[in-house]
Motif scaffolding. Sequence first.
Motif, PDB file in Angstrom:
ATOM      1  N   ARG A  49       0.819  -1.214   0.000  1.00 12.85           N
ATOM      2  CA  ARG A  49       0.000   0.000   0.000  1.00 12.85           C
ATOM      3  C   ARG A  49       0.851   1.263   0.000  1.00 12.85           C
ATOM      4  NH1 ARG A  49      -2.895  -1.460   4.344  1.00 12.85           N
ATOM      5  NH2 ARG A  49      -1.682   0.042   5.535  1.00 12.85           N
ATOM      6  N   GLY A  50       2.171   1.062   0.057  1.00 13.83           N
ATOM      7  CA  GLY A  50       3.071   2.217   0.093  1.00 13.83           C
ATOM      8  C   GLY A  50       3.292   2.750   1.497  1.00 13.83           C
ATOM      9  N   GLU A  51       3.003   1.899   2.509  1.00 15.57           N
ATOM     10  CA  GLU A  51       3.203   2.352   3.896  1.00 15.57           C
ATOM     11  C   GLU A  51       4.241   1.451   4.564  1.00 15.57           C
ATOM     12  OE1 GLU A  51      -0.152   4.145   6.220  1.00 15.57           O
ATOM     13  OE2 GLU A  51      -1.264   2.676   5.059  1.00 15.57           O
ATOM     14  N   SER A  52       5.436   1.432   4.014  1.00 21.27           N
ATOM     15  CA  SER A  52       6.435   0.475   4.509  1.00 21.27           C
ATOM     16  C   SER A  52       6.901   0.803   5.934  1.00 21.27           C
ATOM     17  CB  SER A  52       7.627   0.417   3.557  1.00 21.27           C
ATOM     18  OG  SER A  52       8.116   1.705   3.339  1.00 21.27           O
ATOM     19  N   LYS A  53       6.619   2.008   6.404  1.00 19.60           N
ATOM     20  CA  LYS A  53       7.021   2.340   7.783  1.00 19.60           C
ATOM     21  C   LYS A  53       6.092   1.701   8.823  1.00 19.60           C
ATOM     22  CE  LYS A  53       7.631   6.661   8.735  1.00 19.60           C
ATOM     23  NZ  LYS A  53       7.641   8.120   8.582  1.00 19.60           N
ATOM     24  N   ARG A  54       4.928   1.249   8.378  1.00 19.29           N
ATOM     25  CA  ARG A  54       3.960   0.650   9.313  1.00 19.29           C
ATOM     26  C   ARG A  54       4.366  -0.773   9.667  1.00 19.29           C
ATOM     27  NH1 ARG A  54      -1.156   2.431  10.876  1.00 19.29           N
ATOM     28  NH2 ARG A  54      -1.783   4.270   9.679  1.00 19.29           N
ATOM     29  N   ARG A  55       5.265  -0.929  10.650  1.00 22.12           N
ATOM     30  CA  ARG A  55       5.822  -2.237  10.988  1.00 22.12           C
ATOM     31  C   ARG A  55       5.573  -2.648  12.441  1.00 22.12           C
ATOM     32  NH1 ARG A  55       9.885  -4.460   8.864  1.00 22.12           N
ATOM     33  NH2 ARG A  55      10.763  -4.905  10.910  1.00 22.12           N
ATOM     34  N   LYS A  56       5.387  -1.649  13.298  1.00 26.30           N
ATOM     35  CA  LYS A  56       5.384  -1.965  14.739  1.00 26.30           C
ATOM     36  C   LYS A  56       4.148  -2.763  15.162  1.00 26.30           C
ATOM     37  CE  LYS A  56       8.123   2.043  15.910  1.00 26.30           C
ATOM     38  NZ  LYS A  56       8.032   3.460  16.239  1.00 26.30           N
ATOM     39  N   ILE A  57       4.365  -3.572  16.193  1.00 30.22           N
ATOM     40  CA  ILE A  57       3.285  -4.408  16.716  1.00 30.22           C
ATOM     41  C   ILE A  57       3.026  -4.023  18.166  1.00 30.22           C
ATOM     42  CG2 ILE A  57       2.515  -6.801  17.161  1.00 30.22           C
ATOM     43  CD1 ILE A  57       3.075  -6.200  14.182  1.00 30.22           C
ATOM     44  N   ILE A  58       1.759  -3.809  18.473  1.00 23.93           N
ATOM     45  CA  ILE A  58       1.408  -3.532  19.877  1.00 23.93           C
ATOM     46  C   ILE A  58       0.969  -4.846  20.516  1.00 23.93           C
ATOM     47  CG2 ILE A  58      -0.012  -2.159  21.455  1.00 23.93           C
ATOM     48  CD1 ILE A  58      -0.675  -0.304  19.092  1.00 23.93           C
ATOM     49  N   CYS A  59       1.524  -5.111  21.708  1.00 25.65           N
ATOM     50  CA  CYS A  59       1.124  -6.318  22.436  1.00 25.65           C
ATOM     51  C   CYS A  59       0.856  -5.916  23.881  1.00 25.65           C
ATOM     52  CB  CYS A  59       2.230  -7.360  22.366  1.00 25.65           C
ATOM     53  SG  CYS A  59       3.764  -6.755  23.060  1.00 25.65           S
ATOM     54  N   ARG A  60       0.373  -6.869  24.660  1.00 24.14           N
ATOM     55  CA  ARG A  60       0.109  -6.577  26.071  1.00 24.14           C
ATOM     56  C   ARG A  60       1.127  -7.305  26.954  1.00 24.14           C
ATOM     57  NH1 ARG A  60      -5.528  -7.899  26.046  1.00 24.14           N
ATOM     58  NH2 ARG A  60      -4.742 -10.013  25.883  1.00 24.14           N
ATOM     59  N   ALA A  61       1.563  -6.646  28.007  1.00 28.14           N
ATOM     60  CA  ALA A  61       2.587  -7.214  28.893  1.00 28.14           C
ATOM     61  C   ALA A  61       2.123  -8.559  29.447  1.00 28.14           C
ATOM     62  CB  ALA A  61       2.860  -6.251  30.035  1.00 28.14           C
ATOM     63  N   GLY A  62       2.980  -9.546  29.346  1.00 30.34           N
ATOM     64  CA  GLY A  62       2.678 -10.863  29.915  1.00 30.34           C
ATOM     65  C   GLY A  62       2.032 -11.813  28.931  1.00 30.34           C
ATOM     66  N   SER A  63       1.546 -11.286  27.806  1.00 32.87           N
ATOM     67  CA  SER A  63       0.957 -12.177  26.804  1.00 32.87           C
ATOM     68  C   SER A  63       2.058 -12.960  26.103  1.00 32.87           C
ATOM     69  CB  SER A  63       0.182 -11.365  25.762  1.00 32.87           C
ATOM     70  OG  SER A  63      -1.093 -11.047  26.257  1.00 32.87           O
ATOM     71  N   TYR A  64       1.688 -14.103  25.571  1.00 32.90           N
ATOM     72  CA  TYR A  64       2.657 -14.919  24.837  1.00 32.90           C
ATOM     73  C   TYR A  64       2.068 -15.235  23.475  1.00 32.90           C
ATOM     74  CZ  TYR A  64       5.652 -18.866  23.575  1.00 32.90           C
ATOM     75  OH  TYR A  64       6.523 -19.707  22.930  1.00 32.90           O
ATOM     76  N   HIS A  65       2.870 -15.054  22.429  1.00 32.51           N
ATOM     77  CA  HIS A  65       2.354 -15.321  21.085  1.00 32.51           C
ATOM     78  C   HIS A  65       3.235 -16.274  20.291  1.00 32.51           C
ATOM     79  CE1 HIS A  65      -0.814 -12.398  21.663  1.00 32.51           C
ATOM     80  NE2 HIS A  65       0.084 -11.561  22.124  1.00 32.51           N
ATOM     81  N   GLY A  66       4.334 -16.728  20.857  1.00 32.52           N
ATOM     82  CA  GLY A  66       5.129 -17.712  20.145  1.00 32.52           C
ATOM     83  C   GLY A  66       6.613 -17.573  20.364  1.00 32.52           C
ATOM     84  N   CYS A  67       7.348 -18.506  19.755  1.00 27.05           N
ATOM     85  CA  CYS A  67       8.767 -18.665  20.095  1.00 27.05           C
ATOM     86  C   CYS A  67       9.732 -18.120  19.043  1.00 27.05           C
ATOM     87  CB  CYS A  67       9.046 -20.145  20.316  1.00 27.05           C
ATOM     88  SG  CYS A  67       8.808 -21.110  18.814  1.00 27.05           S
ATOM     89  N   THR A  68       9.262 -17.584  17.938  1.00 28.61           N
ATOM     90  CA  THR A  68      10.204 -17.151  16.902  1.00 28.61           C
ATOM     91  C   THR A  68      10.942 -15.890  17.357  1.00 28.61           C
ATOM     92  OG1 THR A  68       8.642 -15.677  15.806  1.00 28.61           O
ATOM     93  CG2 THR A  68       8.609 -17.977  15.113  1.00 28.61           C
ATOM     94  N   THR A  69      11.957 -15.515  16.615  1.00 29.51           N
ATOM     95  CA  THR A  69      12.733 -14.336  17.038  1.00 29.51           C
ATOM     96  C   THR A  69      11.881 -13.071  17.007  1.00 29.51           C
ATOM     97  OG1 THR A  69      13.834 -14.866  14.962  1.00 29.51           O
ATOM     98  CG2 THR A  69      15.246 -14.539  16.833  1.00 29.51           C
ATOM     99  N   LEU A  70      10.856 -13.054  16.185  1.00 30.06           N
ATOM    100  CA  LEU A  70       9.954 -11.903  16.193  1.00 30.06           C
ATOM    101  C   LEU A  70       9.004 -11.990  17.385  1.00 30.06           C
ATOM    102  CD1 LEU A  70       8.332  -9.480  14.977  1.00 30.06           C
ATOM    103  CD2 LEU A  70       7.080 -11.159  13.630  1.00 30.06           C
ATOM    104  N   LEU A  71       8.368 -13.155  17.547  1.00 27.29           N
ATOM    105  CA  LEU A  71       7.290 -13.258  18.540  1.00 27.29           C
ATOM    106  C   LEU A  71       7.787 -13.334  19.974  1.00 27.29           C
ATOM    107  CD1 LEU A  71       5.171 -15.920  16.639  1.00 27.29           C
ATOM    108  CD2 LEU A  71       4.685 -13.483  16.784  1.00 27.29           C
ATOM    109  N   ALA A  72       8.967 -13.904  20.179  1.00 32.94           N
ATOM    110  CA  ALA A  72       9.436 -14.105  21.552  1.00 32.94           C
ATOM    111  C   ALA A  72       9.556 -12.777  22.295  1.00 32.94           C
ATOM    112  CB  ALA A  72      10.763 -14.844  21.557  1.00 32.94           C
ATOM    113  N   GLY A  73       9.729 -11.701  21.556  1.00 39.55           N
ATOM    114  CA  GLY A  73       9.849 -10.387  22.196  1.00 39.55           C
ATOM    115  C   GLY A  73       8.507  -9.789  22.579  1.00 39.55           C
ATOM    116  N   LEU A  74       7.419 -10.314  22.021  1.00 36.89           N
ATOM    117  CA  LEU A  74       6.100  -9.736  22.285  1.00 36.89           C
ATOM    118  C   LEU A  74       5.622 -10.115  23.680  1.00 36.89           C
ATOM    119  CD1 LEU A  74       4.223 -10.455  18.903  1.00 36.89           C
ATOM    120  CD2 LEU A  74       5.225  -8.294  19.636  1.00 36.89           C
ATOM    121  N   GLY A  75       5.316  -9.122  24.477  1.00 37.22           N
ATOM    122  CA  GLY A  75       4.763  -9.366  25.807  1.00 37.22           C
ATOM    123  C   GLY A  75       5.752  -9.867  26.826  1.00 37.22           C
ATOM    124  N   SER A  76       6.987 -10.132  26.390  1.00 41.07           N
ATOM    125  CA  SER A  76       7.927 -10.762  27.314  1.00 41.07           C
ATOM    126  C   SER A  76       8.682  -9.739  28.151  1.00 41.07           C
ATOM    127  CB  SER A  76       8.908 -11.644  26.549  1.00 41.07           C
ATOM    128  OG  SER A  76       9.550 -10.898  25.563  1.00 41.07           O
TER     129      SER A  76
END
Length: 467
Positions: free
Chosen positions: A133-160
Amino acid sequence: LETRRRKTSDFRLILGASNLARLRNERPLVFVRGKGIFLWDEAGREYLEASSSFYCAALGFSDSEISDAAVEQLRRLPFSISAGHRTTDVTVELSERLAAFAPFPNARIAFANSGSEANDALIKFVRFANVARGESKRRKIICRAGSYHGCTTLLAGLGSSRELQQAFGLVADDIITVSQPDLRNALPGESTTEFLARIVAELEEAIVQAGPETIAAFIAEPVSFSAGFVIPPLGYFQSIAQVLRRYRIRLLADEIVTGFYRLGTPMGWQVLDVPCDGLTVGKALTAAFAPMGALLIDESLYDELCTGTAQGLFGHVSTYAGHPLCAAVALRVLQTLERRGIDRHVAAIQPRFRQMLESLRTHVLVSNTRALGLAGAVALKIPDTKASLAMWQIASAVQACALARGLLVRLNGDVVILAPPLIIDDAEIVELGSRLRSALDGARSLLETPERIVMDPTVTHPNRSHR
Ligand SMILES: Cc1ncc(COP(=O)(O)O)c(C=O)c1O
């Protein structure tokens, strides 16, 4: 115990969420057989699996209809790739059936090998659409503290926790963490409405501060098990969805634990009114008879993926995603859940489950209990008379005593989480309750000599720290 101690030095397995040093010297629990909601270890001991083995085994550990479906598929067509403009009949059939579980019409489905891979792919797809769509800056993900979404290098940082992010050298630049809608974090005297308004305002503030044009999505589980079985206040998802819509941020629902009747309804979004744009499933999708994850996206996101690939190939492949064995198993699981009326069974049995939990409220180690569908939590507390003890001692004692009584539960910090196989019956709920009460009693006795309590790191979720 003898069997566990015997073969130690040659133990080669690395197990996650375990103490590796302990693993080197002490053989872990090794299960060899299952029937109904029970498992047996190699020493012949029986265990009641009250958390469905990390929320997966929705139909227990012995269902010949499901195993037959697996065997039939392996005989007919064990594998053919689902990529490169080809797939298999069962993979197609499953995608058609899964579409009905989405909150939006015309859902499109992609398969993955696990819940982590499904979440990772969903975020990847959203970022791809944003670039298209031409919005390559739109990358950030909002998560909630303590939530878990997975083990990959991207997801392991979410909520941890920051410690976990640092320990694994995770790049957390694209992650925005907001508060969990956990009423236990309400300020003294704050009403539920005020608490909710504060949480929503915090989200909006975080968006504005980070720059809305840099944010791709907000990801949340309808009920966060990893954050301690957090049931959000009524209206939470509707209120945050309004904020997200204002800034064109997608709401992604992680239904990897809450999907497929765990909370009483087919999906968690139905009971908590989550107006999401994409969702992921896994775990109970195959009742854990085979590994599989999936993502369901709405048509607008799919359209954007198409626009982005107008000139060529959608460059996302995972060899075993949509594997016919897993698809055949998932199909049979979904048919079985429907045919056996699992929704009616959960509705009929959940009052008993709730009562069993509530009967533990007067225990000296219990601060409160909550339940939704066939999932529930027993929040632990440090007794007044033992104020010098730490929560890890209480949790470790409860975990040790539960194991000693043949009860498998998940302990997340100060919360014992229960999510038994959906096939559990009345007598088994009574049995579960009696083993849990006995474990709490045992823990209370153990706390008389706290020096005997060994710290059990498995009682803390990597995303949560002891409180
Ligand atoms: C809410 C949630 N999302 C995602 C995952 C990751 O799923 P998997 O372990 O199958 O990769 C989990 C696993 O526990 C989970 O609880």
